[in-house]
Design an enzyme around this catalytic site. Sequence first.
Site, short mmCIF file in Angstrom:
data_model
loop_
_atom_site.label_atom_id
_atom_site.label_comp_id
_atom_site.label_asym_id
_atom_site.label_seq_id
_atom_site.Cartn_x
_atom_site.Cartn_y
_atom_site.Cartn_z
N LYS A 212 0.84 -1.21 0.00
CA LYS A 212 0.00 0.00 0.00
C LYS A 212 0.87 1.26 0.00
O LYS A 212 0.57 2.24 -0.70
CB LYS A 212 -0.92 0.00 1.22
N LEU A 213 1.93 1.25 0.77
CA LEU A 213 2.82 2.42 0.80
C LEU A 213 3.48 2.64 -0.55
O LEU A 213 3.64 3.78 -1.01
CB LEU A 213 3.87 2.26 1.89
#
Length: 307
Positions: A184-185
């Site tokens: 996600k990052l």
Amino acid sequence: MAQTTQDIRIGWIGLGEMGYGMAKNLHAYLASHGSHLTVWNRSPGKTDAIKEQGAHVAISIENLASTSNVIFTSLANDAAVENVYEQLVQLASKVQEQIIFVDTSTIHPSTATKISQLVAAYPQHRYLQCPVFGRPDRAHAAQLVWVASGDAATIEKLQPYFGSMSKNTIDLRTTDVSKASSFKLMGNFFVVGTIELLAEGLALAEKVDIDKSAMLQFIESFFPTPSWIGYSQKMASGSTEKAGGFPVTLGLKDVGHMRKLAADHGAALPTADVAYKNLEKLKAQGKGDQDWSSIIEVLREGPEAQK
């Protein structure tokens, strides 16, 4: 569904802009199968809208935990996630029936690992880390991209529910839940990188007096993706409203996490470093509640603002 509605009792914690959109669609799916969603939020007023749609509102986190065997969470930051899961795991420690926890928050991988270890102390329970990609309007439209990590059988069991909130699921096929947070990052890095690139280019276009509509036409022709078109239009219009977007404060949290992730693994993210400085300047100017595309405001100030 693989189970009857009597088997699955779903609870939801966190009704922010993203959480409400997801919970609304999940409740509609459950209602179509003769069931309902139970919700709890730290700010009670945020439960009113979904209550009107037929969802049940728990009077406390204890009440939600005692009536649910699947609990989704959508929370703003790592501190909130840790606080809520410390309470949930303590409550779950007294329950023999399996409880499945599904966190959709954007958190640092180390936080996901910590929560996983808390839950793993009670082998009857399961924990999935499932962050989502998409803005609030995509959450309301059930058009999110869902990322799944954790026990494979549990992910398979919950696929119908994930599908009620998203257009597709990216299954990382790993029990290491930190991988989903890292994923996600990295995805958010591409988003903030897009914002920084557009802000720099559009700010320069303004300095040399290029027609805004012409620049937007170019972007729509060469980069016809929702993020490029949406953010460029927002910047060109001068809008800084967070409504339906992502605030500077949470942008700082996410970019800070991705910079730490890179540093911990011997990688470099110079674009993230630049974006972080610009977001810090906005926050220092009292603009932490503006949309993070407001980065263009700093660039409009010229080279002196970059020092």
